[in-house]
Motif scaffolding. Structure first.
Motif, PDB file in Angstrom:
ATOM      1  N   ARG A  71       0.855   3.933  -3.091  1.00  0.00           N
ATOM      2  CA  ARG A  71       0.333   5.292  -2.963  1.00  0.00           C
ATOM      3  C   ARG A  71       1.383   6.332  -3.355  1.00  0.00           C
ATOM      4  O   ARG A  71       1.060   7.335  -3.998  1.00  0.00           O
ATOM      5  N   PRO A 103     -14.554   3.052   8.093  1.00  0.00           N
ATOM      6  CA  PRO A 103     -13.498   2.045   7.962  1.00  0.00           C
ATOM      7  C   PRO A 103     -13.939   0.637   8.339  1.00  0.00           C
ATOM      8  O   PRO A 103     -13.515  -0.334   7.711  1.00  0.00           O
ATOM      9  N   GLN A 140      -9.470  10.497  -0.920  1.00  0.00           N
ATOM     10  CA  GLN A 140      -8.584  10.641  -2.070  1.00  0.00           C
ATOM     11  C   GLN A 140      -9.143   9.820  -3.239  1.00  0.00           C
ATOM     12  O   GLN A 140      -9.834   8.827  -3.038  1.00  0.00           O
ATOM     13  N   ARG A 192      -1.602  10.331  -0.615  1.00  0.00           N
ATOM     14  CA  ARG A 192      -1.175  10.357   0.788  1.00  0.00           C
ATOM     15  C   ARG A 192      -1.089   8.927   1.339  1.00  0.00           C
ATOM     16  O   ARG A 192      -1.851   8.050   0.927  1.00  0.00           O
ATOM     17  N   PRO A 193      -0.218   8.708   2.311  1.00  0.00           N
ATOM     18  CA  PRO A 193      -0.136   7.366   2.897  1.00  0.00           C
ATOM     19  C   PRO A 193      -1.355   7.002   3.727  1.00  0.00           C
ATOM     20  O   PRO A 193      -1.667   5.825   3.903  1.00  0.00           O
ATOM     21  N   ASP A 194      -2.066   8.007   4.266  1.00  0.00           N
ATOM     22  CA  ASP A 194      -3.225   7.748   5.116  1.00  0.00           C
ATOM     23  C   ASP A 194      -4.489   8.318   4.483  1.00  0.00           C
ATOM     24  O   ASP A 194      -4.440   9.202   3.630  1.00  0.00           O
ATOM     25  N   GLY A 195      -5.616   7.812   4.946  1.00  0.00           N
ATOM     26  CA  GLY A 195      -6.894   8.295   4.448  1.00  0.00           C
ATOM     27  C   GLY A 195      -7.451   7.388   3.368  1.00  0.00           C
ATOM     28  O   GLY A 195      -6.699   6.723   2.650  1.00  0.00           O
ATOM     29  N   ARG A 204       0.808  -1.223   0.000  1.00  0.00           N
ATOM     30  CA  ARG A 204       0.000   0.000   0.000  1.00  0.00           C
ATOM     31  C   ARG A 204       0.842   1.275   0.000  1.00  0.00           C
ATOM     32  O   ARG A 204       0.620   2.179  -0.829  1.00  0.00           O
ATOM     33  N   ALA A 205       1.798   1.387   0.895  1.00  0.00           N
ATOM     34  CA  ALA A 205       2.565   2.633   1.005  1.00  0.00           C
ATOM     35  C   ALA A 205       3.309   2.938  -0.287  1.00  0.00           C
ATOM     36  O   ALA A 205       3.278   4.071  -0.789  1.00  0.00           O
ATOM     37  N   ASP A 242      -8.725   1.548  -1.318  1.00  0.00           N
ATOM     38  CA  ASP A 242      -9.541   0.910  -0.286  1.00  0.00           C
ATOM     39  C   ASP A 242     -10.882   0.463  -0.842  1.00  0.00           C
ATOM     40  O   ASP A 242     -11.548  -0.402  -0.256  1.00  0.00           O
TER      41      ASP A 242
END
Length: 367
Positions: A180, A328, A221, A186-189, A176-177, A258
Motif C-alpha cells: 500500500r 469485511p 480506496q 492508506r494502510p487501513d480501509g 499488505r502494508a 482486498d
C-alpha cells in the motif's frame, strides 16, 4: 540426468506467453542445467516478453489459422509448411528432446515438427475453451494437461495454470502494508483494485471512474490500472483514488487490494485464486464467451461475482459492488472461497512430467 533440452511453444499473446515462461522457470528450478529454447514469431508480444524472462528465442514464420473461409485460409497450407520446416530446423539444431506447447499459432508448427521426429509432445491448455492448435495436438499425444477439469480435450489431466513464483508464494497479509505504501494508499480501509488486462478496458475504466464519488463516500480506496492507452481523469480527493497505466509486478497490486474488478482471462482467474483475492469478473464479450467459462468455477464456489460487460456501469458499482466492499466479513468469506478454488503448483507438476517423458524416451531410444 544429463541436461535435458526442451523447446517451448506458446507465443503471440500474453495469455500464451506467461504460462509458457512460468513453466520454463519451474523446469529450470527442478533441472538447473536444462537447456530451454522458446519458439515465437515477429507478430505479437514474443520478441518483447520472452527475452525479458531470460530465455533464448527462435523465430519462425507466423502461420495463423483463419476461422473463416477467405483468402488467408487458402494461403494457410503454404504458410504452415514453411513454419513447420523452420520449427523442425530449430528442433534439430538445439537437439530438442521434447516440445511443450501452450497453444497459439506458434504451437501447431512445433507440434507437427516434433511428431515427425518422434519427440514427446506435451500440451497445456489454459483456457476453458481449447484453441485449434491444442485440439489438434491432443490427437498426437497422451501428454495433455488443462487448467480445469471441465476442459474438453482427449487424454486431459487438470493441473491448473503455471504461475510465477511471486504469485504462488505470495503472503498477502504480510506484504499488505509495504504494497500500500508503494502505491500511495492508506494502510487501513478497503482497497478495490481495477484492471482491464494489459491493454485496459474502456467499459471498466468508465464505470469505476464514474463511481469515484460514491466509492470515496463509503471510504473505499481504489488502485486503478487503466492500461497504457487509456486516460482516466479522477479529481484528487480522500480516500485515495490512485491511477496508474501499468503495473509490472502484479503481486504488489494483489497484496495491496482486498477486492478486484477485472476481466476474466484464464491467467487472471488463476492468479487471483492462487492469492485468495475475491473479484467481480467482467468477461470480455467476445471469443464465444470463453472468459465467462474461465470465471464460472470460482463464481460457483462463492469466491467471485460475475457481471456482463453491457451491465457494468457506475450504478451497478454503487448498488451491487459497494455493499460487498464495505462488508469485511463477506469479503473475508469470499477470499477464503476464492483460495479454495486454487490449484496446485501446475508449473512444477508439468515440469516433472516433462522430465519423466524425456527420461522414458532416453531409456527406450528414439523412435
Amino acid at each position: 540426468m544429463t541436461a535435458p533440452c526442451v523447446v517451448v511453444a506458446g507465443g503471440h499473446s500474453a495469455g500464451h506467453i506467461e504460462p509458457t515462461m512460468n513453466f520454463a522457470d519451474a523446469l529450470r528450478g527442478l533441472a538447473p542445467t536444462a537447456r530451454i529454447t522458446a519458439l515465437g514469431t515477429v507478430r505479437g508480444l514474443d520478441t518483447r516478453l520472452i527475452p525479458a524472462r531470460g530465455y533464448p528465442l527462435e523465430l519462425i514464420p507466423p502461420a495463423p489459422l483463419p476461422r473463416r473461409l477467405n483468402r488467408a485460409l487458402l494461403q494457410t497450407p503454404g504458410r504452415l509448411r514453411d513454419a513447420v520446416l523452420a520449427a523442425g530446423s530449430v528442433l534439430d539444431r538445439v537437439r530438442a528432446e521434447a516440445v511443450v506447447g501452450f497453444g497459439g499459432y506458434v504451437a501447431l508448427p512445433a507440434y507437427l515438427a516434433a511428431r515427425g521426429r518422434g519427440l514427446p509432445i506435451v500440451v497445456h491448455e489454459a483456457n476453458a475453451r481449447p484453441g485449434v492448435a491444442n485440439r489438434l495436438a491432443a490427437r498426437m499425444t497422451t501428454h495433455v494437461f488443462t487448467a480445469s477439469p471441465g476442459v474438453r480435450l482427449a487424454h486431459a489431466t487438470a493441473i491448473g495454470i503455471p504461475l510465477r513464483r511471486a504469485i504462488t508464494t505470495l503472503d498477502r497479509p504480510a506484504l499488505r502494508a509495504a504494497a500500500r505504501r508503494r502505491f500511495g494508499l492508506r494502510p487501513d480501509g478497503p482497497v478495490l483494485m481495477v484492471t482491464g488486462g494489459s491493454q485496459g478496458a474502456r467499459t471498466i475504466n468508465a464505470a469505476v471512474s464514474g463511481a469515484a464519488r460514491a466509492l470515496r463516500a463509503c471510504g473505499v480506496q481504489v488502485l486503478h490500472i487503466t492500461g497504457p492507452r487509456h486516460v482516466v481523469d479522477v479529481p484528487d480527493g480522500d480516500p485515495p483514488y490512485i491511477v496508474v497505466p501499468y503495473v509490472d509486478e502484479m503481486h504488489h497490486a494483489y497484496a495491496a487490494a482486498d477486492f478486484a474488478l477485472c476481466r476474466s482471462g484464464a491467467m487472471t482467474c488463476a492468479e487471483l485464486a492462487a492469492v485468495g483475492l475475491p473479484a467481480a469478473y467482467v468477461p470480455l464479450p467476445l471469443r464465444g464467451g470463453e472468459q465467462r467459462l474461465n470465471a464460472e468455477p470460482v463464481v460457483a464456489a462463492g469466491g467471485a461475482l460475475l457481471v456482463d460487460d453491457a451491465d457494468l456501469d457506475p450504478a451497478w458499482i454503487e448498488t451491487t459492488l459497494l455493499p460487498v466492499l464495505t462488508d469485511p466479513d463477506r469479503v473475508a468469506a469470499m477470499s477464503a472461497r476464492a483460495a479454495a478454488a486454487r490449484s496446485v503448483d501446475a508449473g512444477v507438476v508439468l515440469a516433472r512430467h516433462v522430465l519423466a517423458a524425456i527420461t522414458e524416451r532416453r531409456r527406450s531410444g528414439p523412435r
